[in-house]
Write a protein that holds these residues in place. Structure first.
Motif, short mmCIF file in Angstrom:
data_model
loop_
_atom_site.label_atom_id
_atom_site.label_comp_id
_atom_site.label_asym_id
_atom_site.label_seq_id
_atom_site.Cartn_x
_atom_site.Cartn_y
_atom_site.Cartn_z
N PHE A 95 0.81 -1.22 0.00
CA PHE A 95 0.00 0.00 0.00
C PHE A 95 0.85 1.28 0.00
CE2 PHE A 95 -2.59 3.28 2.18
CZ PHE A 95 -3.60 3.37 1.24
N THR A 98 1.67 2.47 -3.47
CA THR A 98 0.51 3.00 -4.19
C THR A 98 0.13 4.39 -3.68
OG1 THR A 98 -0.35 0.79 -4.65
CG2 THR A 98 -1.92 2.59 -4.72
N ALA A 102 -0.02 7.81 -5.75
CA ALA A 102 -1.29 8.54 -5.90
C ALA A 102 -1.18 9.96 -5.34
CB ALA A 102 -2.40 7.76 -5.18
N LEU A 272 -6.27 6.23 -6.93
CA LEU A 272 -5.98 4.96 -6.24
C LEU A 272 -6.39 3.78 -7.11
CD1 LEU A 272 -7.08 5.75 -2.57
CD2 LEU A 272 -4.76 5.40 -3.40
N ALA A 275 -4.35 3.49 -10.42
CA ALA A 275 -2.95 3.07 -10.27
C ALA A 275 -2.74 1.64 -10.71
CB ALA A 275 -2.53 3.24 -8.81
N VAL A 276 -3.83 0.88 -10.85
CA VAL A 276 -3.70 -0.53 -11.28
C VAL A 276 -2.98 -0.61 -12.62
CG1 VAL A 276 -4.97 -2.59 -11.97
CG2 VAL A 276 -5.71 -1.28 -9.98
N GLU A 279 0.71 1.05 -12.45
CA GLU A 279 1.70 0.21 -11.77
C GLU A 279 2.09 -0.99 -12.62
OE1 GLU A 279 0.13 -0.82 -7.98
OE2 GLU A 279 0.21 1.23 -7.21
N TRP A 284 5.56 -0.99 -11.03
CA TRP A 284 5.59 -0.31 -9.73
C TRP A 284 5.06 -1.28 -8.67
CZ3 TRP A 284 7.72 4.29 -8.65
CH2 TRP A 284 7.42 4.88 -7.43
N GLY A 286 3.22 -1.80 -6.20
CA GLY A 286 2.15 -1.34 -5.32
C GLY A 286 0.98 -2.29 -5.32
N MET A 287 -0.14 -1.82 -4.78
CA MET A 287 -1.32 -2.67 -4.66
C MET A 287 -1.94 -2.98 -6.02
SD MET A 287 -3.51 -1.92 -1.28
CE MET A 287 -4.38 -0.55 -2.01
N GLY A 288 -1.78 -2.07 -6.98
CA GLY A 288 -2.35 -2.31 -8.31
C GLY A 288 -1.75 -3.55 -8.94
N LYS A 289 -0.43 -3.62 -8.94
CA LYS A 289 0.23 -4.80 -9.51
C LYS A 289 -0.09 -6.04 -8.68
CE LYS A 289 4.68 -6.22 -11.41
NZ LYS A 289 4.53 -7.61 -10.96
#
Length: 334
Positions: A95, A98, A102, A272, A275-276, A279, A284, A286-289
Motif C-alpha cells: 500500500f 501506491t 497517488a 488509487l 494506479a492498477v 503500476e 511499480w 504497489g497494490m495495483g500490480k
C-alpha cells in the motif's frame, strides 16, 4: 457538526458492507478454481478436495461470506492463496508504494490544474484558453496505458532521462522502513541517495497517472471560475477598485473551489483505482500490480482486501469533502 460526522460514518459502514457483499459474491461466481491452480493439473482428486476444504471453498457461498465478514470485523482479511501470507501483511507491504504514487500524482494535478483552470477562465477565448482546452481533451481522451508507453519511449528509450520501472535502482538500497513511503523515509533518515533516486523513479509514473485527472481539474476550475466571475458581488468588488490576485484568489477562487472540491476528492479516489494500470506498465510494486497478479491467480482474499481498502478510501474521501464544505462555506447546513 458532530451529528453530521456520525451520520456520515454510519453511511460509511453501510457502503462498505454493500461493497464487500457484491464483490464477494461476484468474485465467487466467476468460472475458475483457485484450489486447482494451487495444486496443479496433475494433482489427484483427493488432494484437490483437501485443499478446497482447507480454503473453505467446499462451503456454500453465503457461509463463506459470513466466515469472511466474521474475520474482517476482527481485523483478519484472510490469507492470500497466491503468496500464502496474511492479506493484511501484503497490503501493508504494497500500500505505501501506491499511496506515494497517488499522492504525488494528486499534487501534480492540483498544482498545475488549478492555476491552468483559473488562467483559462480569466483569458477566456484567447490562445491560453484554447491551449488549456486542447490539453484537457488530450488528457481525458488518452488511455493511461498509451500515455505511459509513450512516456517510456520518449523519456527512457530516446532521451535516457528517466527510469522506466521500479522504485529504486538496483544499486541503491531502500531506506530504513518507517512509513513505507520512500520519499518520507529517506528524508527522516537523511538518506539523500535514496531520496533523489526514488524521486527520479516517481516522476514518470506520477505524471502519467496525473495526466487524465489534471484535465478534469482544469476544466472544472475553469467552469466554476467563469460562473463566479459573472456574479454581482464580483462586479461590485471591481467597482470598488479590487483587482488582480486579491479579486481572483480571495473573492473568486475561494467560492469556485466549493464545487471543485467534489471533483478533486473523487479524483484522488480515481487515482488509487487508476494506479492498477499505471503500476502494471511501470512495474511499480504497489497494490495495483498486487491485485492484477491476484486476479490472474483467482486469489479471492487478496482481491477482497484490495477492494475493501479502495472502497474505504473512496468513502473516507467523500467524508472529508463534505467536511471541507463547512470550512469553506459555514452557511451550508446539509
Amino acid at each position: 457538526m458532530k451529528q453530521i460526522i456520525l451520520k456520515r460514518l454510519a453511511m460509511l459502514v453501510l457502503v462498505l458492507l454493500g461493497v464487500t457483499m457484491i464483490t464477494f459474491f461476484l468474485s465467487h461466481v466467476i468460472p475458475g478454481d483457485p484450489a486447482r491452480m494451487m495444486v496443479g493439473q496433475r494433482a489427484s482428486e483427493e488432494t484437490l478436495q483437501e485443499v478446497r476444504r482447507q480454503l473453505g471453498l467446499d462451503q456454500p457461498v453465503w457461509v463463506q461470506y459470513l466466515t469472511y465478514m466474521k474475520g474482517l470485523f476482527a481485523g483478519d482479511f484472510g490469507t492470500s492463496i497466491r503468496t500464502q501470507q496474511p492479506v493484511v501483511d501484503d497490503l501493508i507491504t504494497f500500500f505505501p508504494a501506491t499511496i506515494e504514487l497517488a499522492i504525488t500524482a494528486f499534487v501534480i494535478a492540483i498544482i498545475i490544474g488549478v492555476p491552468l483552470g483559473v488562467l483559462a477562465a480569466v483569458k477566456k477565448d484567447t490562445s491560453w484558453d484554447h491551449i488549456s482546452r486542447f490539453f484537457s481533451i488530450a488528457g481525458i481522451s488518452t488511455p493511461v496505458f498509451w500515455s505511459g508507453l509513450v512516456g517510456i519511449l520518449i523519456f527512457y528509450k530516446f532521451l535516457g532521462a528517466l527510469p522506466s520501472s521500479g522504485r529504486l535502482d538496483l544499486t541503491v538500497p531502500a531506506p530504513t522502513r518507517i512509513t513505507g513511503l520512500y520519499l518520507v523515509d529517506s528524508l527522516f533518515t537523511g538518506n539523500w541517495a535514496a531520496f533523489t533516486n526514488s524521486l527520479w523513479h516517481l516522476i514518470l509514473p506520477a505524471i502519467t497517472l496525473a495526466f487524465a485527472q489534471l484535465a478534469v481539474v482544469t476544466r472544472q476550475v475553469r467552469s466554476s471560475m467563469l460562473e463566479v466571475l459573472g456574479q454581482e458581488y464580483i462586479r461590485t468588488a471591481l467597482a470598488n477598485g479590487i483587482h488582480g490576485p486579491v479579486l481572483l484568489i480571495r473573492y473568486a477562487l475561494r467560492n469556485a473551489l466549493i464545487p471543485t472540491i467534489t471533483v478533486v476528492g473523487l479524483s484522488f479516489g480515481s487515482l488509487l483505482g487508476g494506479a492498477v494500470v499505471t503500476e502494471t506498465i511501470f512495474s511499480w510494486p504497489g497494490m495495483g500490480k498486487y491485485v492484477v497478479d491476484s486476479i490472474a491467480f483467482l486469489d479471492f482474499p487478496a482481491i477482497m482486501g484490495f477492494t475493501f481498502v479502495i472502497s474505504f478510501g473512496y468513502v473516507l474521501i467523500n467524508l472529508l469533502v463534505d467536511l471541507t464544505y463547512y470550512v469553506l462555506d459555514p452557511q451550508i447546513k446539509e
